[in-house]
Structures are given as C-alpha cells and as structure tokens.
Design a protein around this motif. Structure first.
Motif, PDB file in Angstrom:
ATOM      1  N   LEU A  65       0.824  -1.189   0.000  1.00  0.00           N
ATOM      2  CA  LEU A  65       0.000   0.000   0.000  1.00  0.00           C
ATOM      3  C   LEU A  65       0.867   1.252   0.000  1.00  0.00           C
ATOM      4  O   LEU A  65       1.913   1.310   0.673  1.00  0.00           O
ATOM      5  CB  LEU A  65      -0.920   0.019   1.227  1.00  0.00           C
ATOM      6  N   LYS A  66       0.425   2.218  -0.719  1.00  0.00           N
ATOM      7  CA  LYS A  66       1.085   3.520  -0.756  1.00  0.00           C
ATOM      8  C   LYS A  66       0.209   4.514  -0.008  1.00  0.00           C
ATOM      9  O   LYS A  66      -1.028   4.358   0.036  1.00  0.00           O
ATOM     10  CB  LYS A  66       1.287   3.982  -2.191  1.00  0.00           C
ATOM     11  N   PRO A  67       0.774   5.491   0.509  1.00  0.00           N
ATOM     12  CA  PRO A  67      -0.026   6.498   1.206  1.00  0.00           C
ATOM     13  C   PRO A  67      -1.088   7.063   0.261  1.00  0.00           C
ATOM     14  O   PRO A  67      -0.802   7.348  -0.903  1.00  0.00           O
ATOM     15  CB  PRO A  67       0.998   7.546   1.638  1.00  0.00           C
ATOM     16  N   GLY A  68      -2.274   7.207   0.776  1.00  0.00           N
ATOM     17  CA  GLY A  68      -3.376   7.740  -0.014  1.00  0.00           C
ATOM     18  C   GLY A  68      -4.196   6.662  -0.707  1.00  0.00           C
ATOM     19  O   GLY A  68      -5.309   6.925  -1.166  1.00  0.00           O
ATOM     20  N   GLU A  69      -3.661   5.419  -0.823  1.00  0.00           N
ATOM     21  CA  GLU A  69      -4.425   4.337  -1.432  1.00  0.00           C
ATOM     22  C   GLU A  69      -5.338   3.678  -0.384  1.00  0.00           C
ATOM     23  O   GLU A  69      -4.989   3.618   0.789  1.00  0.00           O
ATOM     24  CB  GLU A  69      -3.493   3.283  -2.024  1.00  0.00           C
ATOM     25  N   ILE A  70      -6.453   3.180  -0.863  1.00  0.00           N
ATOM     26  CA  ILE A  70      -7.432   2.519   0.023  1.00  0.00           C
ATOM     27  C   ILE A  70      -7.655   1.103  -0.479  1.00  0.00           C
ATOM     28  O   ILE A  70      -7.881   0.888  -1.682  1.00  0.00           O
ATOM     29  CB  ILE A  70      -8.767   3.277   0.054  1.00  0.00           C
ATOM     30  N   PHE A  71      -7.611   0.162   0.445  1.00  0.00           N
ATOM     31  CA  PHE A  71      -7.844  -1.254   0.118  1.00  0.00           C
ATOM     32  C   PHE A  71      -9.147  -1.707   0.838  1.00  0.00           C
ATOM     33  O   PHE A  71      -9.249  -1.564   2.037  1.00  0.00           O
ATOM     34  CB  PHE A  71      -6.662  -2.112   0.576  1.00  0.00           C
ATOM     35  N   ASN A  72     -10.087  -2.193   0.035  1.00  0.00           N
ATOM     36  CA  ASN A  72     -11.394  -2.625   0.590  1.00  0.00           C
ATOM     37  C   ASN A  72     -11.498  -4.154   0.567  1.00  0.00           C
ATOM     38  O   ASN A  72     -11.114  -4.789  -0.429  1.00  0.00           O
ATOM     39  CB  ASN A  72     -12.554  -2.045  -0.222  1.00  0.00           C
ATOM     40  N   LYS A  73     -12.054  -4.701   1.591  1.00  0.00           N
ATOM     41  CA  LYS A  73     -12.306  -6.141   1.635  1.00  0.00           C
ATOM     42  C   LYS A  73     -13.424  -6.447   2.644  1.00  0.00           C
ATOM     43  O   LYS A  73     -13.727  -5.634   3.504  1.00  0.00           O
ATOM     44  CB  LYS A  73     -11.038  -6.923   2.002  1.00  0.00           C
ATOM     45  N   GLN A  74     -14.058  -7.646   2.493  1.00  0.00           N
ATOM     46  CA  GLN A  74     -15.090  -8.107   3.427  1.00  0.00           C
ATOM     47  C   GLN A  74     -14.510  -9.196   4.301  1.00  0.00           C
ATOM     48  O   GLN A  74     -13.721 -10.034   3.824  1.00  0.00           O
ATOM     49  CB  GLN A  74     -16.319  -8.638   2.686  1.00  0.00           C
TER      50      GLN A  74
END
Length: 925
Positions: A65-74
């Motif tokens: 992950l890079k700053p500012g990126e968002i990772f979504n998961k359930q």
C-alpha cells in the motif's frame, strides 16, 4: 470539536494497528461492535477479532500500500462472546515519525447481506413462480404439474425438500407421489386421515382435513417433532391444493434453518399453489367440456336418427318465413305430402294450419311461441282435418333459427275420450245417487273419493273435509287396526268383508257393514280399492236385542242359564290352561215360592231384582253372576282364593241378602234368607255339568241344615242327593199308587168318657220298608212341593172318613193337620180345600184344622185372611205343639185360634216338675 472527538463518536468502527497486527487505538463504535472495553482491545491483535485471518497475506498487502491508497475487503469479526458478524473494511497506510501504521474503518454489513440474500431469494422465487406459470400454460396433466411444482421450488426457491401427497381412493391415507430435493434426508411415515391412527394428528393430515395452510417456523420446537421427515429440517410450510373447493393434495416445502421462509416466500408459495389449483380446475373443466362436446355430437346424431325414424310426425320450419325445411317419414304418412312437394311447392305452415284457434295457441303478439302438448288442428294434403297433440321448440338447424314440430294424431283418441267422458258422467251419476256408501281408496290406503250417501253417513259436507279430518277420526278406535288390515289385504289382491263401529260428526254411533274389492290395472297390479258399505245399525240393534234376549235374563239383566253355561265352559278352559282354580256358588232364596204365593208375582220379581243387584255389588267385577232359574242364582268366582276368603264371601252374600227389602206397592218390608252351595274346579269336578250339579247338592245340604247358611260340596253329598231324589220319586209314585194311609188317634172326652173326636194321622205304606212315619217324609214333601198334593189328598180322605163316622155318630169330629205350605200356597190350591169341604156337605163345626205355631210368625195378611175364611166356614183352628216355637200368647188375640195343643214336653212329669205345672196352668188360663 477536534478530530479525535469526531472519530471517537463516528457511526463506524475506527481502529489503528501496526504492521504486526497489534491494535494501537480504537474508537467507541469499535468497542460497541466487538463487546470489549477500550483497554481490553488495546491488549488484542487482529487474529483475536478477525475470523480466519491470513496475516502473511495481509502483511504483503499492507507493504504494497502507498499512502493515499485505500484497500477494501469483506471479512468476519469475532465478538468477545464468540459470535461473529460480517463487516466491510477500508484500509489505508499512514507513516508516523517512528513507524508505518494501518488505519482501518469497519462497517457492520449484517443487515445489508440479509437484505441482499432475501432479495436474491425473492428473485429466485419470482423466477420459480414465472417458470411454473409458463409450465402450467402448456401442461398436459396434473401429475406433471405436481412434479414441476416440487422441482421448481427446490431448484429456484432455496427449498431443501418439497413433496406433493395425494389421498388414496377412500381418502383415508395421504400418499407422497411427487418428491424433489435432498431425498436422502427424507424419513417418510404413513399419514392417516382417520382418527384411529397417531399420524392422523400430524400437520399434513390437519392441513388436508381442515383445508388450511400450516406454517411451522421451528420443527424442533413444535408438538410434531416426531413427524419431522429429517432432523436436519427446521422449517415446514404445508399448503392444501384444491379443486372445486375440495382438497385434492398437500404441497409441503422444508428449509434447513428455523424461520427459513419469509413472509414474501410464503405468499409466493401460496400463489403458486393457487395457480396449480386453478390449473387443476381448468383440466377438470376442459375434460367436462370435451365430454359435453362429445355428448353434443352424439346427441345431434341421435336426434337426427330419432327425427328421421320417429313414429311421431316431425318437421322443421324456418322462424322468419315459416317455410318447412325438412320432414320425416311419419310426417309424410300422416299428411300425405312427399319430399317432392316439399322441394317443388315450398310448403309453409299456412298449408298445414288454417284453424284460427290453433294459430291463437301458437302465436303471441304475432310471433310463434313454444308449446307443449297443445291441441291444434292440421289439414292434410287431401283436405281432411286432424286433431293433433303438438309440441314445438326453437333450435339452430343448418345455422338457421328454426322451429322443430311434433304432432300426434289424436282424432280417434279425442272421439274415444268424448265417449269415455259420457260414460264417466253416467257412472258418476250412478256413483252420486247410489243409496249405499261407496268409497275409493288408493293402493296406499288414501281416501280418493266418496259419494253423497257416504258423506251423509259420516255427517260431513264434503270430501275435502273428510280427507282433512281423516276417515280414521270417525272409526271407533277398537276397529282401527281391523280397518287397516282390510285395506292391506285388498292391496294383496283379496276381497274382504268387515263390520265396524263408526261415530258421526254429531256423535251418533252407526254400525257399518262393508265389502272392499281391489281394482287392478292392465298390468294386473292393484291400483285402487273400492269399498261399498251400508248402515246396519238397525239390523245390528235387532241382532243385539235378539242375542241379549237369548243370553240374558230380562228381569234381572243377568246372564241366563244358557249363556252362563257357555261362560262357565270358557272360564274352565282358561283356568285349566293357566293351572288356576274356580269356585261356583249356587244360591237359592229360602221360601221364595211363598213370597209369590202370598204377596204376588210383582213382589217376587222385585225381590229377584234386589237380590241380583246385591249379588253384583257384593262380588268382584271379574266374577260372573247369573240367574240360573226361578229363585236360583249362580256366582262364578275366578282366580285362586283360599277357603277362608270363600267363606268370608259367602257370609257377606248371606248378610247382604238378609237386609230388609222395601215393598212400596204393598207398604211393607220383607226380610229373606238364602242357602248357598259351593263347588270347586278342578278339585270337585272337571266338567261344567258336574260342577253345577255338585254346587246344587251342596246348596240342598245347606237347606237341610236350617237354611240361611252355606255348605261346601263333599263327595258324600252325591250319595245323599241320590237318596233324596230317589225318595222324592218314591213319594210321587206313592201318591200315584195310593200307598199312603190314614190312621185315627181317638181323643177321649174326660167328662163322658166317650170318643167324640179323633186326630187324623198319615202313614206311608212303603212297598219295601213297610209303614213309614210322617217325620221321615213330610219335611221332604214340603221341600219338594208334593205337600200340596199330599195335603189335599189327606183333607179329602179325612172328609170321606168323617162322612162315614157321622152316619153312626153325627157329632163326631176330626182334627186334620194342615201344612203351612197349604196356607201360603197358590190361591187355586187353597181354593181346592174350600171346594172339597163344600162338596162334602159336612158342617164346619165338626172339622178341626191343626196348624203349627210357626205359621203365626208370617208377616203377611194372607195367612190371617185364609184362617179367617176357614174359621168363618165354621171350622175350628187349633195350634199343635204349642209352646215349642217362638210365638207368644199375644199372637192368640191376632188370629182366630180356638184350641191350643200344649206340647207333651210340658205335660210329661207335670206333677214332679213345678215349673212345667206353672207354665201349663198359664197357657190354659
């Protein structure tokens, strides 16, 4: 508000952890989601709250992950209590002065997933519903519909198991014939629809019987847990499949979770079942329609066949032009027209019907109307007119509005009916004016007709009134059953005669003699019953009068000797059959002949009536009292009675008879007595003759013992009676053969020592016994009545002897004994004494008549009158054996007594007995 406070109260969970998964910080919502306190969470790592977390994979993602990126998961989070819930997580990386940390935002997506799942389930259900409806539109039979229903709900609606059960032919069991789903889970049991089996109370049976939907949200918590096909099934929905408002099958759907069916699912299931029911009804209607079409085709073919071959003339005419379109052979034969006439001339109804009255029947407001069995007049081709019984109805023929006609020639029938009507009028006139009552009944006994003579007998004004009241209302109840049996016999083809009693409307009793005869139809079956009857009341009254005169005594109204003998035989038969006893009282009034002789026959008749009345009032109603003869009565006592009871009854009878009897015509009172003989059946006799004979003998035995008493029959009485009868016979013959002799006992006159008088004594010179003293035959002669003849002979012979003695001794006198019977007897007998005296020419001063003092006790004037008459003729009256009876010296002043003969009991030893001496002196003085 600073950012820290904003995050702490945010509606979603915030937490920060390092790249090793240690939780560094959390907000308040995270504590609420997970059930931990703030401090407890800071002690945990991600594996403690995330279910099935793969830390290595996550660490790789975090590093990338890079700053500012968002990772979504359930994922799924685990609460402190161990329960889990779905979440959606958004991750981002953040660098601090010292290290990199992960900022995570978590949303609880439980409700969203449930909604999505429900929406998916509903979508699948709608798909299944749509799929089922498409199938129903092209389905061929109900079996394939049931199979498709089960398959679709399993494949498309998330149902674990589905089945359809149909009843057997007797509707006593449900049989699962169509099953879909995980059938390995199915543990099927027989479902009974009758109350005598345990399975009849399971949900499927209830849904079938009561035609209602049953939803069980959790089978494990329900009363029917033992009826669950499998333990892994939790929810059950049962729907009745109807056809024409009758349950034809049960559809069942099962889910593996409790509350597995939402309301929308259940509603769609219900719609599916409703559409299936509609399809079943459609199949039924389709079958019925096909059957109707087939029947219609057969009916049309049959109609055409019947039309052509019918023996009744048929034709078809157009509605608008009245042109005749087609005819049958019978019509050709009837009218004389042919098919050529039909085709060439175009016949119409006007060629057939020219009678205005017929058209008036056929038309209403100018339009032909349907008729049924109406008489119209048709004209044939040759001009002849025929009366027809016609019917017509409207129909389609070759796609045209037509009328179908039927006509039967009844010309001859009408002529015959006219003759029949004339005959009926003739018969009705005879029926109405017949003097005897005529009634017509149906073969079920219903009164159909009655003539005027019959109405007059019952005294009602019309047949309707009699039918309303019912003929049984007027028939005496005793004859109801006999009248019904009479009609029943007639319905079996038999003629019956009967006599019954009828009560008219005004209450008059009438005896009816009737003869009922069955009337049969052409099939020889009884169709009705004719009954001819007449009023025989006068004849019946005459017969009853004759019968009563023959069987009852006219004076006392008691059964007479003839009728009593019949009754006695009947009662003896009944008693013998029932092993019962009878007692017969034979009663004779003491000295009754003297009542007739002294007081007259009217007084005697009055006494007999009083005695009859007292006897009837003394005994029971079940006993029989009869007048046997003269002053003899018999009483038959039924039922077993003790000797004590019989004696009590006999004494009571004697007491009642001894009560004074008033004689108003004579202004006097009479007191009588009676003697009773009693015999028993079967103890004494087995026949009625012997029973009466023995009671008669016992009665005579009572008389010989002083009368006023009763005696039971004893076997030795028969011997005594034979001896007595023999003695009476010998007495009678003795009179005829002059066996009696007179002896004289001289009476010495003390002063002159001369025999100037003598007492006449009688002796019986019996051919076998020699001389018999009077004490041995006079009482019997008095009892049997021979004393009158014997006494007259003694008087006549004494006068001849006196004539003889006076030839040599003119002052010689004779004392002649006279029986009380002679003074109390008939007038002609007494007159015979007077005539004998007057014919003798002897002076009465030389005749002394000796009587007993008992005659002085008779309470009537006849004795006094007769004694005075004899005394007036110059005869002396002497009382024989004075002092031994009950008379007093005062009686001597009432009667013309000249001499008293003191009884020897006072004279014997008069010198030795002072009392006798004093009594004798008193009588002489």
């Amino acid at each position: 508000m600073d950012y820290r406070e904003f995050i702490n109260f945010a509606p979603c969970a915030f937490y920060i952890h390092d790249l090793q998964g240690r939780i560094l910080d959390i907000n308040q919502k995270s504590c609420q989601y997970l059930g931990y306190t703030h401090q407890e969470l800071l002690q945990l790592t991600l594996p403690d709250i995330v279910v099935n977390i793969d830390m290595d994979a996550l660490k790789t993602i975090w590093r990338q992950l890079k700053p500012g990126e968002i990772f979504n998961k359930q994922s799924k989070h685990r609460r402190k209590d161990g329960t889990t819930f779905p979440v959606e997580i958004s991750l981002s990386i953040h660098e601090t002065k010292h290290e990199k940390v992960i900022l995570a935002i978590a949303f609880d997506i439980t409700q969203r997933l449930l909604s999505e799942e429900a929406q998916l389930r509903i979508t699948r259900l709608y798909y299944a519903y749509s799929n089922l409806n498409h199938f129903l539109m092209r389905a061929e039979n109900e079996q394939k519909i049931f199979e498709k229903l089960c398959d679709i709900v399993v494949q498309c609606a998330g149902v674990k198991i589905a089945w359809v059960a149909v009843p057997d032919e007797n509707r006593t069991e449900l049989l699962p014939q169509f099953i879909a789903g995980d059938t390995e889970l199915l543990r099927w049991q027989k479902i009974s629809l009758t109350d005598d089996h345990q399975s009849s109370h399971c949900p499927a049976a209830i849904a079938f019987r009561e035609s209602r939907i049953i939803i069980i949200s959790d089978l494990h918590q329900s009363p029917w847990q033992q009826n669950v096909p499998s333990n892994s099934l939790r929810t059950c929905a049962l729907f009745p499949i109807n056809r024409n408002n009758k349950v034809q099958a049960i559809f069942a759907a099962y889910h593996e979770k409790p509350h597995g069916f939402c309301a929308m699912s259940l509603r769609l299931f219900e719609d599916m079942v409703h559409d299936v029911s509609y399809s079943l009804e459609y199949f039924e209607q389709k079958k019925e329609q096909e059957s109707l079409n087939n029947d219609l085709r057969q009916s049309e073919a049959k109609f055409l066949s019947l039309f052509k071959n019918s023996p009744i003339p048929h034709w078809v005419s157009l509605d608008n032009t009245q042109e005749i379109l087609t005819i049958n052979e019978a019509w050709i034969h009837f009218t004389g027209y042919t098919y050529n006439d039909l085709q060439q001339k175009k016949l119409t109804l006007l060629d057939l019907i020219d009678d205005p009255n017929s058209w008036a029947l056929l038309k209403t407001e100018g339009q032909i109307k349907p008729i049924h069995n109406q008489e119209i007049v048709l004209r044939k081709k040759n001009g002849d007119v025929a009366i027809c019984l016609a019917s017509l109805y409207q129909t389609q023929f070759d796609q045209k509005q037509c009328w179908v006609w039927m006509a039967q020639d009844i010309t001859q029938l009408r002529q015959t009916l006219i003759k029949v009507e004339e005959n009926n009028n003739f018969l009705k006139a005879i029926f109405d004016h017949e003097p005897h009552c005529i009634k017509i009944f149906s073969n079920t006994g219903e009164l159909l007709q009655i003539n005027q003579a019959g109405l007059n007998i019952v005294e009602v004004d019309s047949l309707a009134t009699l039918q309303q009241r019912g003929l049984a209302h007027f028939i005496d109840p005793f004859y109801h059953q006999e009248f019904v049996r009479c009609l029943e016999q007639c319905t079996q083809g038999n003629s019956v005669q009967l006599t019954f009693l009828l009560h008219t409307e005004t209450g008059i009793e009438r005896w009816i003699e009737a003869r009922a005869t069955p009337l049969k139809d052409v099939q020889n079956q009884v169709s009705s019953i004719i009954m001819v009857s007449q009023d025989i009341s006068e004849k019946k009254l005459s017969q009853e009068t004759i019968w009563r005169q023959a069987n009852f005594d006219q004076l006392t109204q008691l059964p007479n000797r003839h009728y009593f003998n019949k009754l006695l035989v009947q009662q003896m038969t009944v008693a013998a059959r029932g092993n019962l006893a009878l007692s017969l009282f034979f009663l004779d009034i003491d000295h009754f002949k003297e009542i007739n002789d002294t007081l007259g026959h009217p007084a005697g008749d009055h006494v007999l009536r009083i005695v009859a009345e007292r006897l009837q009032n003394t005994v029971r109603e079940s006993d029989i009292v009869a007048r046997f003869a003269g002053d003899e009565f018999v009483i038959l006592l039924r039922h077993n009675r003790s000797a004590e009871a019989l004696s009590k009854t006999a004494n009571h009878i004697l007491e009642q008879i001894a009560l004074p009897i008033e004689l108003p015509q004579l202004s006097t009172r009479l007191q009588i007595s009676a003697s009773i003989g009693i015999s028993h059946f079967p103890k004494d006799a087995a026949t009625s003759e012997r029973l009466i004979q023995f009671a008669d003998q016992a009665m005579y035995e009572a008389k010989t013992h002083g009368r006023k008493t009763f005696r039971y029959y004893q076997p030795e009485m028969t011997h005594h009676n034979k001896v007595r009868q023999q003695r009476i016979h010998e007495l009678t013959e003795g009179l005829q053969h002059h066996e009696f002799e007179l002896y004289l006992q001289p009476i010495l006159e003390c002063k002159s020592h001369r025999y100037l008088k003598a007492e006449v004594l009688i002796r019986w010179n019996h051919p076998k016994e020699g001389l018999v003293l009077p004490t041995h035959f006079i009482p019997l002669a008095e009892e049997c009545g021979l004393i009158l003849e014997l006494g007259l002979w003694v008087f006549q012979e004494s006068l001849r002897l006196l004539q003889f003695f006076q030839k040599t001794q003119p002052e010689f006198s004779l004392a002649i004994n006279v029986s009380p019977k002679q003074l109390l007897g008939p007038e002609e007998q007494f007159q015979s004494l007077i005539d004998a005296y007057q014919n003798s020419g002897i002076s009465g001063q030389f005749i002394i008549l000796e009587i007993t003092e008992s005659i002085l006790l008779e309470p009537n004037s006849q004795v006094l009158n007769r004694l005075n008459k004899l005394h007036d003729l110059g005869m002396s009256i002497a009382i024989d054996d004075f002092g031994t009876g009950f008379s007093a010296l005062s009686y001597l002043h009432k009667f013309p007594i000249d001499i008293i003969k003191i009884d020897r009991c006072f004279i014997t030893q008069i010198q030795q007995n002072p009392n006798n001496q004093k009594l004798t002196e008193a009588m002489i003085n």
